[in-house]
Design an enzyme around this catalytic site. Structure first.
Site, PDB file in Angstrom:
ATOM      1  N   HIS A 350       0.859  -1.182   0.000  1.00  0.00           N
ATOM      2  CA  HIS A 350       0.000   0.000   0.000  1.00  0.00           C
ATOM      3  C   HIS A 350       0.899   1.237   0.000  1.00  0.00           C
ATOM      4  O   HIS A 350       2.028   1.213   0.479  1.00  0.00           O
ATOM      5  CB  HIS A 350      -0.877  -0.038   1.261  1.00  0.00           C
ATOM      6  N   ASP A 427       2.891  -4.578   8.129  1.00  0.00           N
ATOM      7  CA  ASP A 427       1.621  -3.856   7.975  1.00  0.00           C
ATOM      8  C   ASP A 427       0.504  -4.888   8.040  1.00  0.00           C
ATOM      9  O   ASP A 427       0.306  -5.672   7.117  1.00  0.00           O
ATOM     10  CB  ASP A 427       1.615  -3.120   6.637  1.00  0.00           C
ATOM     11  N   GLN A 430      -4.747  -5.366   6.721  1.00  0.00           N
ATOM     12  CA  GLN A 430      -5.695  -6.265   6.063  1.00  0.00           C
ATOM     13  C   GLN A 430      -5.693  -7.663   6.672  1.00  0.00           C
ATOM     14  O   GLN A 430      -6.427  -8.540   6.213  1.00  0.00           O
ATOM     15  CB  GLN A 430      -5.366  -6.367   4.569  1.00  0.00           C
ATOM     16  N   LYS A 453     -10.512  -1.256  10.135  1.00  0.00           N
ATOM     17  CA  LYS A 453     -10.457  -2.465   9.316  1.00  0.00           C
ATOM     18  C   LYS A 453     -10.858  -3.706  10.116  1.00  0.00           C
ATOM     19  O   LYS A 453     -10.943  -4.809   9.570  1.00  0.00           O
ATOM     20  CB  LYS A 453      -9.049  -2.665   8.758  1.00  0.00           C
ATOM     21  N   CYS A 591      -4.901   2.563  -3.734  1.00  0.00           N
ATOM     22  CA  CYS A 591      -3.700   3.107  -3.086  1.00  0.00           C
ATOM     23  C   CYS A 591      -2.559   2.095  -3.133  1.00  0.00           C
ATOM     24  O   CYS A 591      -1.783   1.953  -2.172  1.00  0.00           O
ATOM     25  CB  CYS A 591      -3.989   3.522  -1.642  1.00  0.00           C
TER      26      CYS A 591
END
Length: 637
Positions: A350, A427, A430, A453, A591
């Site tokens: 991202h 990260d 997700q 999220k 993104c």
């Protein structure tokens, strides 16, 4: 309890209905005689009505079910699984009281706390069978979050724990005496458990039969756990926005990779905070400050347990994953990256995990190196090994790609990075709503995610940092809360995590994040992951049937994200057409322009799934895409 007698036309008259209603409300626990009486009507019992059995659903009714006001039922199973929020015996949706309401009914009156706080929380028969990294205390209060506040200590006496309730078809307290007059009225098509008799179904999707035959807890990749079998309809009832209508159609929310919807438990927890606890934290001696501080720090402990951190001191609250990565770049990065040093990212990232590092390497004279991916969208590990060297200072990768849904081998990536002497940032934006995360098992030095999220409010996120790394990092921002002492000559800073939380933070939404974690842990991430995997397989096979549709990203290990393009249409045209059907998807570069361009595209259509979505909703989307594909064929002819 009086039993009604039959009347000629097989229906109950108004007096009979009044009698049954009065007896029902009088039988509920904690109600005084006459409570809930229907006034103005005679209570004399009439004759028993004739049974009215409803026909079981058929495959032909799937679209109608998905397009009704009621939540859509999944088509992947022959029978409805037990609810995760009630007892082990499933109940018809129209007759189940709100989850948790039964257990909290008497406590609500005693404590003057609105019922929906407990009602919105799913309940399970036993806690998660794992040893948390952070000690957890078991709430002794039906409104679990009140234990976070010092106000609980001021209650005159603790409520006696309610006796365990046995499993019942309707899950209603005091049901037994109410069922006696209705025993002779049960439709012959109902089983002893109160569920419609299962009828065999066939499917052209081969894997559905395997899904039906698999025992609960035996889903691939997940060990059996203590949670009840997953019931998507019970979950859907916890999300009020799923009853919304868009362009005259029921909302189908397939934009979960952009943001998730919020359960009533989170909505009510925020309302309770602003109604009973709102205050700034840490710096006052009054009661509301104590309540707010307790709730805020309790949320920090929940996040630490959720991530498998060794201490809540390793948890920093930020606005989201983007701010979290910037914090690491500006604090740790500026202190540890120099000229000629290298930062490694993957092609899947991202923009939030690219731009801060671009800014840093430009400032420091360092270099950004990129791990390529194969044609399925998975990281090429051999290429990654070749990038590591004695100049590598940081490896920053996503656990799950937001554009493709690829699950990356982050544990192996971290191990190789540490061998090269580099730090690792993961990260997890997700990942956290789909996968069980343990930052210690992953050997992550930093782990970031956004609350919105994972069914929590927007504007709240988390940075996990290893304690030894955080201790060595300078503050990023200066102000109140992050200092021990200040003069005009010098400032002494707090230890982590306060060192990195300058000013007034997002207190209420941190508390909301804690409530969201409570919610999903009561259902169980293993149950969620198993259900979502089968839903993803179902949706992928359905998309493959659409003429001219090309899937982008087909890695073997994927979370609940699909990306595709459709011949003859721009992605935004497909997104607009689906929107007219009430279906929300994302259309664009997400993104993540580098990975989208890796597959020769500037944009894709991205439906992304969550555990409240259903196979019936997928069917609606597939039919809409088939219509678009056929219209494109007619346009060409």
């Amino acid at each position: 309890m009086t039993t009604p007698t039959a009347i000629s036309d097989g229906l109950l008259d108004e007096a009979a209905l009044a009698a049954l209603a009065n007896q029902l409300f009088a039988a509920l626990p904690g109600n005084a005689p006459g409570f809930g009486a229907v006034h103005g009507l005679s209570a004399s019992p009439p004759a028993a009505p004739s049974p009215r059995a409803s026909a079981p659903a058929t495959p032909a009714s799937a679209e109608a079910a998905a397009r009704s006001d009621a939540p859509a039922a999944p088509t992947a199973g022959a029978t409805a699984p037990p609810s995760p929020v009630t007892s082990a015996t499933p109940a018809p949706p129209s007759e189940v009281p709100a989850p948790g309401r039964a257990a909290a009914s008497s406590a609500s009156a005693a404590l003057a706390v609105p019922g929906p706080y407990a009602a919105a929380l799913p309940r399970v028969s036993s806690p998660i069978e794992r040893t948390p990294a952070v000690p957890v205390t078991t709430p002794g209060h039906p409104y679990y979050f009140l234990a976070e506040s010092s106000a609980l200590a001021s209650q005159p006496a603790a409520l006696a724990p309610a006796a365990p309730m046995e499993a019942r078809p309707f899950g209603m307290p005091g049901e037994a005496p109410l069922r006696e007059p209705l025993a002779s009225l049960a439709p012959p098509s109902l089983s002893a458990a109160g569920e419609p008799a299962a009828s065999p179904r066939s499917s052209h999707f081969y894997f559905l039969d395997a899904t039906r035959e698999r025992a609960p807890g035996a889903a691939r990749g997940f060990a059996p756990d203590a949670h009840p079998a997953f019931d998507v309809q019970a979950v859907r009832r916890d999300f009020p926005i799923l009853s919304e209508r868009v362009h005259g159609q029921p909302l189908i929310w397939f934009d979960n990779a952009a943001t998730t919807q919020k359960p009533q438990a989170v909505i009510d927890r925020l309302a309770y905070f602003y109604t009973h606890e709102n205050s700034n934290i840490h710096r006052a001696a009054h009661e509301l400050a104590a309540r707010a501080t307790d709730a805020y720090e309790s949320a920090r402990s929940k996040v630490a347990r959720f991530l498998g951190a060794s201490s809540s001191d390793e948890i920093i609250f930020v606005r989201g994953a983007t701010e979290g990565i910037n914090l690491v770049a500006q604090s740790w990065g500026r202190a540890n990256i120099g000229a000629g040093d290298e930062i490694v990212v993957s092609q899947l990232e991202h923009h939030a995990n690219i731009v801060p590092w671009l800014q840093l390497v430009k400032e420091k004279g360092a270099k950004l190196r990129v791990i390529p991916v194969d044609d399925s969208g998975q990281i090429l590990m051999q290429e990654y090994r070749g990038l590591l060297n004695d100049r590598t200072r940081l490896v920053a990768v996503s656990q799950v790609s937001n554009a493709l849904g690829t699950i990356t081998p982050v544990a192996e990536i971290a191990e190789l990075a540490h061998r090269a002497g580099a730090r690792v940032l993961i990260d997890g934006a997700q990942a956290v709503s789909h996968l069980r995360v343990n930052v210690q098992a992953l050997a992550a030095d930093f782990y970031v995610f956004s609350g919105h999220k994972v069914f929590a409010p927007t504007g709240i996120g988390v940075v996990f940092g290893n304690a030894d790394v955080l201790e060595s990092m300078p503050p990023w921002q200066g102000g109140g809360n992050m200092i021990e002492d200040v003069t005009f000559e010098r400032a002494i800073y707090q230890r982590p995590p306060a060192r990195f939380e300058a000013g007034t933070g997002n207190i209420a939404d941190a508390v909301g994040l804690g409530a969201a974690i409570d919610y999903i842990e009561r259902i169980g991430l293993e149950s969620i992951g198993s259900y979502e995997h089968d839903l993803l397989v179902y949706a992928t096979e359905g998309l493959r049937t659409v003429p001219g549709l090309h899937l982008i990203g087909t890695a073997a290990d994927k979370a609940s994200v699909q990306s595709f393009v459709l011949d003859g249409y721009r992605p935004e045209e497909v997104g607009s057409a689906l929107n007219r059907e009430g279906i929300a998807v994302r259309a664009g570069h997400h993104c993540a322009q580098p990975i989208v361009r890796r597959f020769g595209q500037e944009a894709t259509v991205r439906p992304s799934l969550a555990f409240y979505n259903t196979c019936a909703e997928v069917d609606v989307m597939i039919r809409a895409l088939h219509r678009l594909a056929s219209q494109n064929g007619r346009r060409r002819s």
